[in-house]
Design an enzyme around this catalytic site. Structure first.
Site, PDB file in Angstrom:
ATOM      1  N   ASP A 121       8.453   1.627   0.798  1.00  0.00           N
ATOM      2  CA  ASP A 121       7.366   1.401   0.981  1.00  0.00           C
ATOM      3  C   ASP A 121       6.203   0.737   0.713  1.00  0.00           C
ATOM      4  O   ASP A 121       6.516  -0.178   0.328  1.00  0.00           O
ATOM      5  CB  ASP A 121       7.438   3.547  -0.273  1.00  0.00           C
ATOM      6  CG  ASP A 121       7.439   3.052  -1.437  1.00  0.00           C
ATOM      7  OD1 ASP A 121       8.408   1.889  -1.462  1.00  0.00           O
ATOM      8  OD2 ASP A 121       6.489   3.095  -2.454  1.00  0.00           O
ATOM      9  N   GLU A 122       5.001   0.898   1.072  1.00  0.00           N
ATOM     10  CA  GLU A 122       3.839  -0.119   1.007  1.00  0.00           C
ATOM     11  C   GLU A 122       4.324  -0.840   1.704  1.00  0.00           C
ATOM     12  O   GLU A 122       3.579  -2.080   0.529  1.00  0.00           O
ATOM     13  CB  GLU A 122       3.182   0.730  -0.376  1.00  0.00           C
ATOM     14  CG  GLU A 122       3.216   1.338  -0.918  1.00  0.00           C
ATOM     15  CD  GLU A 122       2.582   2.266  -2.443  1.00  0.00           C
ATOM     16  OE1 GLU A 122       1.495   2.688  -2.516  1.00  0.00           O
ATOM     17  OE2 GLU A 122       3.011   1.875  -3.096  1.00  0.00           O
TER      18      GLU A 122
END
Length: 527
Positions: free
Chosen positions: A332-333
């Protein structure tokens, strides 16, 4: 006046002891009604109330079959009941009435059970030990809330008569604990495990690495913990788990029929690793340790071969001490990783996970690459996440990728309840108890086949949490609703009915020492 109050309190205490059938075996002064069979969380699949209740007395035995697993569950149940009842409650293989735990072939499934209660006793039957354990959690909730106390209480200890037949809707019912932003020790994690087990959760996802700290010892890269684990958000001392610490968490979780799913987040959220080893950085320069809360600024160097030596070592060592099937690789991210590099990285890392006998899990951004066969994607978007991003997840699901649902504006336990909540964040909005409960995992993501939904998981990110009390205040009461979404049939989901059952959990949490959020949406009993 002060002396008068002390005298009244003393008389009240003596009266309590006089009423205490749990100590003397005498009948209580006032009869009590047992908890109805359908007043538990998660809601059982089938309830048939009938007949007389069973009363636990000082003559009650806990009767088990010859299997080691059944005896272990029997001893666990006795350990809960003995302090509050004051009874011996011997665990025995001798036949008779009382509380019986038995394993037998049947249509219960891997985690289902049947509970029969009547005047002669309570019988919990299951095909597998996990089912017996879950049946014991139901039995706990059918007893008065004070059964959870660690001192003798007056009783009486009645279990309503009838039959419960129960099994879970989903096989994945999890909670995630972020031990990277703030570190929580072994005993703190064990306490959370015990609280989650009461609601039949079966997965504990541990977020073991992030920008602010690396929390699991890796022998081949020792500075990950000695340096990378030496701080946390706000600059505190941090900490980490030795391999023996981690094994103890895994062992304890398994004793509560809960599987530990470790996560090493990559290629982003890796500043603690990059600070520990300069060679993992593309420019060969180690950044300083980070104690803030920003995201998206760090990335492993996708083009360097040493990156994959590092990943191989980490996954090899972690897989060797993780008996469960899964290993979470984050994803993620990764804002500092170009998309082409992200795809390349995931294409190289997923086979490493498979090489060491584990199944890949990633946050739903994994679906922007090519998820490995059998991989699971954990969706953490919002109700209003872009249609394009949701469609990407749905396409992967139709192609065989399983989906775990963790929508941030529904079941992120670190989201504030409202604007007055002293802890937590609000980037996904405020999440009151009704909002957390009032949705259906089966049709939440358009285009995702119901068969692709593996279950639900409630993450708790720890940027603002330092103590176990912080965790408990933000998890309870919401985590109980998540457990119900994962366990109970969709037909039982009804806020008006649920909030009444949830309110009845309040005294139990108080008896367990859980400082929960008393939501105004829930009709809690008067204090």
């Amino acid at each position: 006046m002060r002396q008068h109050h002390r005298t009244l309190r003393l008389l009240g205490s003596l009266l309590l002891v006089a009423m205490g059938a749990s100590v003397t075996g005498a009948a209580p002064v006032q009869a009590a009604s047992p908890t109805p069979l359908d007043r538990v969380v998660p809601a059982p699949a089938s309830v048939d109330p009938s007949g007389s209740p069973y009363r636990i007395t000082r003559d009650t035995h806990i009767r088990v079959d010859a299997s080691r697993e059944t005896r272990r569950i029997g001893e666990y149940l006795a350990g809960i009941l003995r302090p509050s009842t004051g009874y011996r409650l011997p665990v025995t293989t001798q036949a008779g009435g009382g509380i019986q735990l038995r394993l037998m072939k049947g249509s219960f499934g891997a985690e289902g059970y049947r509970l029969d209660s009547g005047r002669r006793g309570v019988v919990i039957t299951a095909s597998e030990p996990a089912g017996l354990f879950h049946g014991v959690q139901t039995l706990r909730q059918l007893l008065p809330a004070v059964v959870e106390k660690d001192s003798v209480q007056p009783g009486p200890w009645l279990v309503a008569g009838g039959t419960i037949k129960d099994s879970p809707r989903y096989g994945w019912r999890g909670a995630m604990l972020d031990v990277s932003r703030h570190f929580f020790g072994v005993d703190q994690v064990k306490r959370y495990i015990d609280q989650l087990a009461l609601y039949k959760l079966n997965k504990l996802h541990l977020h073991l690495s992030d920008d602010q700290g690396w929390r699991i010892a890796i022998d081949s890269w020792p500075r990950l913990t000695t340096y990378g684990g030496s701080t946390q958000v706000g600059g505190g001392p941090g900490g980490y788990y030795t391999k023996d610490d981690y094994k103890e968490i895994v062992r304890y979780a398994a004793s509560r029929h809960m599987e530990v799913v470790p996560e090493i987040d990559m290629p982003g959220h890796t500043n603690a690793a990059l600070a520990s080893y300069a060679e993992l950085n593309c420019d060969g320069v180690a950044p300083p340790l980070y104690t803030g809360t920003e995201v998206g600024f760090s990335s492993l160097c996708v083009g360097k071969d040493i990156t994959y030596d590092f990943v191989d070592d980490v996954i090899r060592e972690l897989a060797a001490i993780t008996p469960g099937r899964y290993l979470h690789i984050g994803g993620d991210e990764a804002h500092s990783t170009p998309h082409a590099d992200f795809v390349k990285f995931m294409d190289r890392v997923q086979p490493i996970v498979a090489k060491y006998g584990k199944t890949v899990i990633g946050w739903h951004q994994l679906t922007g690459a090519s998820p490995a066969k059998g991989a699971l994607a954990q969706y953490w978007g919002l109700d209003d996440t872009s249609a394009e991003e949701k469609a990407q997840v749905a396409a992967a699901a139709r192609n065989g990728t399983g989906v775990i649902l963790s929508p941030a504006d529904r079941i992120y336990l670190d989201m504030k309840y409202d604007e007055r909540t002293p802890l937590g964040l609000s980037w996904a909005g405020y999440v009151e108890v009704q909002r957390s409960y009032d949705w259906d995992p089966g049709d939440y993501l358009a285009g995702v086949p119901a068969s692709a939904v593996r279950g639900v998981e409630a993450p708790l990110w720890s940027e603002t949490f330092v103590t176990p009390e912080h965790i408990e205040y933000m998890a309870f009461p919401r985590v109980a609703g998540v457990a119900e979404l994962g366990w109970s049939p969709a037909a039982t989901h009804d806020w008006d009915g649920y909030k009444v059952r949830l309110a009845a959990q309040g005294p139990r949490w108080e008896a367990m020492g859980i400082g929960f959020y008393r939501s105004p949406q829930v009709p809690w009993p008067a204090e």
